[in-house]
Design a protein around this motif. Structure first.
Motif, mmCIF file in Angstrom:
data_model
loop_
_atom_site.group_PDB
_atom_site.id
_atom_site.type_symbol
_atom_site.label_atom_id
_atom_site.label_comp_id
_atom_site.label_asym_id
_atom_site.label_seq_id
_atom_site.Cartn_x
_atom_site.Cartn_y
_atom_site.Cartn_z
ATOM 1 N N UNK A 11 0.853 -1.187 0.000
ATOM 2 C CA UNK A 11 0.000 0.000 0.000
ATOM 3 C C UNK A 11 0.885 1.232 0.000
ATOM 4 N N UNK A 12 0.428 2.261 -0.680
ATOM 5 C CA UNK A 12 1.113 3.542 -0.743
ATOM 6 C C UNK A 12 0.110 4.594 -0.313
ATOM 7 N N UNK A 13 0.554 5.565 0.439
ATOM 8 C CA UNK A 13 -0.323 6.606 0.956
ATOM 9 C C UNK A 13 0.119 7.954 0.386
ATOM 10 N N UNK A 14 -0.514 8.390 -0.717
ATOM 11 C CA UNK A 14 -0.115 9.644 -1.363
ATOM 12 C C UNK A 14 -0.273 10.844 -0.432
ATOM 13 N N UNK A 15 0.491 11.892 -0.703
ATOM 14 C CA UNK A 15 0.436 13.108 0.102
ATOM 15 C C UNK A 15 -0.951 13.747 0.105
ATOM 16 N N UNK A 16 -1.719 13.528 -0.977
ATOM 17 C CA UNK A 16 -3.048 14.143 -1.053
ATOM 18 C C UNK A 16 -4.118 13.322 -0.337
ATOM 19 N N UNK A 17 -3.719 12.260 0.349
ATOM 20 C CA UNK A 17 -4.656 11.437 1.114
ATOM 21 C C UNK A 17 -5.017 10.151 0.400
ATOM 22 N N UNK A 18 -5.742 9.280 1.101
ATOM 23 C CA UNK A 18 -6.169 8.012 0.526
ATOM 24 C C UNK A 18 -5.083 6.954 0.587
ATOM 25 N N UNK A 19 -5.366 5.853 -0.075
ATOM 26 C CA UNK A 19 -4.391 4.777 -0.168
ATOM 27 C C UNK A 19 -4.510 4.128 -1.537
ATOM 28 N N UNK A 20 -3.390 3.596 -1.998
ATOM 29 C CA UNK A 20 -3.311 2.967 -3.306
ATOM 30 C C UNK A 20 -2.529 1.673 -3.148
ATOM 31 N N UNK A 21 -2.999 0.607 -3.786
ATOM 32 C CA UNK A 21 -2.271 -0.657 -3.832
ATOM 33 C C UNK A 21 -1.353 -0.594 -5.044
ATOM 34 N N UNK A 22 -0.059 -0.775 -4.814
ATOM 35 C CA UNK A 22 0.936 -0.734 -5.880
ATOM 36 C C UNK A 22 1.582 -2.107 -5.959
ATOM 37 N N UNK A 23 1.590 -2.670 -7.158
ATOM 38 C CA UNK A 23 2.230 -3.969 -7.369
ATOM 39 C C UNK A 23 3.067 -3.880 -8.638
ATOM 40 N N UNK A 24 4.268 -4.427 -8.561
ATOM 41 C CA UNK A 24 5.110 -4.440 -9.741
ATOM 42 C C UNK A 24 6.574 -4.321 -9.384
ATOM 43 N N UNK A 25 7.320 -3.732 -10.290
ATOM 44 C CA UNK A 25 8.768 -3.714 -10.195
ATOM 45 C C UNK A 25 9.304 -2.359 -9.757
ATOM 46 N N UNK A 26 10.324 -2.425 -8.934
ATOM 47 C CA UNK A 26 11.054 -1.243 -8.479
ATOM 48 C C UNK A 26 12.477 -1.392 -8.997
#
Length: 155
Positions: A11-26
């Motif tokens: 999960x990622x929590x953007x500065x503008x609020x909310x949450x996002x599920x991020x999956x993949x490559x770094x």
């Protein structure tokens, strides 16, 4: 071109609020093993660009649900000089031929002359964004490289 990467889901929590599920490559620095930010000098030195696929969730929601738009899959960049909104437009297509979005306008202005000159550029899906692991994709992040081929090297 071979690029070192590692797979992660979080999960990622953007500065503008909310949450996002991020999956993949770094992307990873081969020597130190540390993760590289999208604006890392090591990436810029190799001509690599990490950017969001513009308009993916808003205008191409069905196309980004395709397995051809999953992390690690190749993308095709197609110039669209007759685009009425941007003469530098570069469309992004998944391997199944469906358009999944656009190269962001600022980067397209930089890359369009290179593509028009016949230079090779490759792209690959790095990450997908979802509201949760069960929700549909609503965004994609891609890696672009000045090379005929692009491949992620995952340990």
């Amino acid at each position: 071109m071979l690029v070192d990467a590692g797979y992660e889901e979080r999960y990622w929590y953007p500065d503008d609020g909310g949450q996002v599920w991020v999956a993949g490559y770094q992307l990873i620095d081969r020597e130190s093993g540390r993760y590289l930010a999208r604006d890392a000098p090591e990436l810029a030195a190799r001509g690599l660009r990490v950017v969001s696929v513009a308009g993916a969730g808003r205008h191409h929601a069905d196309a980004i649900e395709s397995e051809a738009a999953a992390p690690g899959r190749p993308l095709e960049l197609r110039r669209d000089p007759s685009n009425e909104h941007d003469a530098n437009a570069i469309a992004v297509h998944a391997g199944d031929g469906q358009q999944v979005g656009w190269v962001p306008r600022e980067l397209a202005a930089e890359l369009a002359p290179s593509l028009d000159a016949g230079d090779d550029w490759s792209a690959i899906v790095l990450r997908e964004q979802r509201r949760s692991p069960r929700d549909p994709r609503h965004g994609l992040t891609m890696l672009l490289a000045p090379a005929a081929e692009l491949e992620l090297k995952v340990p």
